[in-house]
Design an enzyme around this catalytic site. Sequence first.
Site, mmCIF file in Angstrom:
data_model
loop_
_atom_site.group_PDB
_atom_site.id
_atom_site.type_symbol
_atom_site.label_atom_id
_atom_site.label_comp_id
_atom_site.label_asym_id
_atom_site.label_seq_id
_atom_site.Cartn_x
_atom_site.Cartn_y
_atom_site.Cartn_z
ATOM 1 N N GLU A 126 0.875 -1.175 0.000
ATOM 2 C CA GLU A 126 0.000 0.000 0.000
ATOM 3 C C GLU A 126 0.911 1.223 0.000
ATOM 4 O O GLU A 126 1.979 1.218 0.637
ATOM 5 C CB GLU A 126 -0.922 0.014 1.225
ATOM 6 C CG GLU A 126 -1.936 -1.131 1.235
ATOM 7 C CD GLU A 126 -2.812 -1.165 0.006
ATOM 8 O OE1 GLU A 126 -3.296 -0.090 -0.420
ATOM 9 O OE2 GLU A 126 -3.019 -2.257 -0.543
ATOM 10 N N ASP A 224 3.944 -3.165 -8.190
ATOM 11 C CA ASP A 224 4.498 -3.283 -6.834
ATOM 12 C C ASP A 224 6.016 -3.209 -6.861
ATOM 13 O O ASP A 224 6.626 -2.495 -6.056
ATOM 14 C CB ASP A 224 4.045 -4.601 -6.189
ATOM 15 C CG ASP A 224 2.581 -4.565 -5.806
ATOM 16 O OD1 ASP A 224 2.262 -3.998 -4.746
ATOM 17 O OD2 ASP A 224 1.747 -5.068 -6.583
ATOM 18 N N HIS A 283 -7.929 -3.220 -0.143
ATOM 19 C CA HIS A 283 -6.868 -2.213 -0.040
ATOM 20 C C HIS A 283 -6.126 -2.244 1.290
ATOM 21 O O HIS A 283 -5.315 -1.360 1.560
ATOM 22 C CB HIS A 283 -7.384 -0.810 -0.345
ATOM 23 C CG HIS A 283 -8.071 -0.720 -1.670
ATOM 24 N ND1 HIS A 283 -7.410 -0.942 -2.856
ATOM 25 C CD2 HIS A 283 -9.357 -0.465 -1.994
ATOM 26 C CE1 HIS A 283 -8.267 -0.823 -3.856
ATOM 27 N NE2 HIS A 283 -9.451 -0.541 -3.369
#
Length: 339
Positions: A126, A224, A283
């Site tokens: 995140e 990522d 999320h």
Amino acid sequence: MEEQKENRPQAAPNEAPPPPAPAACPPGRQHCRIGDQETNGKNSTASSNDFSDPVYKEIAITNGYINRMTRDELRSKLAEFKLETRGVKDVLKKRLKNYYKKQKLMQKEPINGDSYYDYICVVDFEATCEEGNPPEFIHEIIEFPIVLLNTRTLEIEDTFQQYVKPEINPKLSNFCISLTGITQDIVDKADTFPQVLQNVIEWMKQRELGTKYSYSMLTDGSWDMSKFLNIQCRISRIKYPSFAKKWINIRKSYGNFYKVPRNQTKLTIMLEKLGMNYDGRPHSGLDDSKNIARIAIRMLQDGCELRVNERMHAGQLMTVSSSAPLEGAPAPQMPRYRN
């Protein structure tokens, strides 16, 4: 962090000649290369075999039979072999085809199951964000989760989660807080990224990854590693960690294996097509990683050999061919600081 990620799976190759009513065989771990035709439509196990062998004619006939089965017939046959019966019709067909194909080819030439990764480390960062994701905004990692998937037992064996204090934009936007559930207080009390990365590496070393056990990293998309981790290492003035230079992009693997277009490889859609619901808070990096691991488990059960398909080279995202040797990631080491 799905809303910030690109969705760029490789084009799915054409399906090989379509799977008859499979003969009853004891169900086992569907863990082989034959089901995942990631590039050029080539079957990596069969490529070394003579396709004139009668076994391939049997497989082709079976494929045609399975293609004509109804969804109820597919589910009934899967249940007969004690295989998962959830998923859309195309997924059920793929599952049954690969089960039969694996059984037939194993009768012809047993497959060495010891060559695959012992573990897969699922990561879904995140990062700081603003509504609309303005192009000039610099994303910083604020949650570093890992889900450790044992490829032998097909179970989640362990998890890691730490939050990270951002440096460039230390104050989170209301949009970011609402999206991720990560509060300002959480990141204010967190360590900076270099310390969290050191903790990650120590955690991986304690589990003997890259030494006693082979492993690979796995992500939901390219961003990522190629964007979030790459940018974060530059912000933190450290070199990119060697253990994260290659990874499995599960969106590419899913799209190629089940032969679906790129708009059907988002996390929630992959779960839905496999007959599963999202479990947890969307999320949340850890919950996202757990759900990605559930998809990986189902794909392994369905006969897909998840393989490294992306890497970083000289700061650029590159594709890794499915014909490349299957190699695990190196033992994790803390990268040096940049000059």
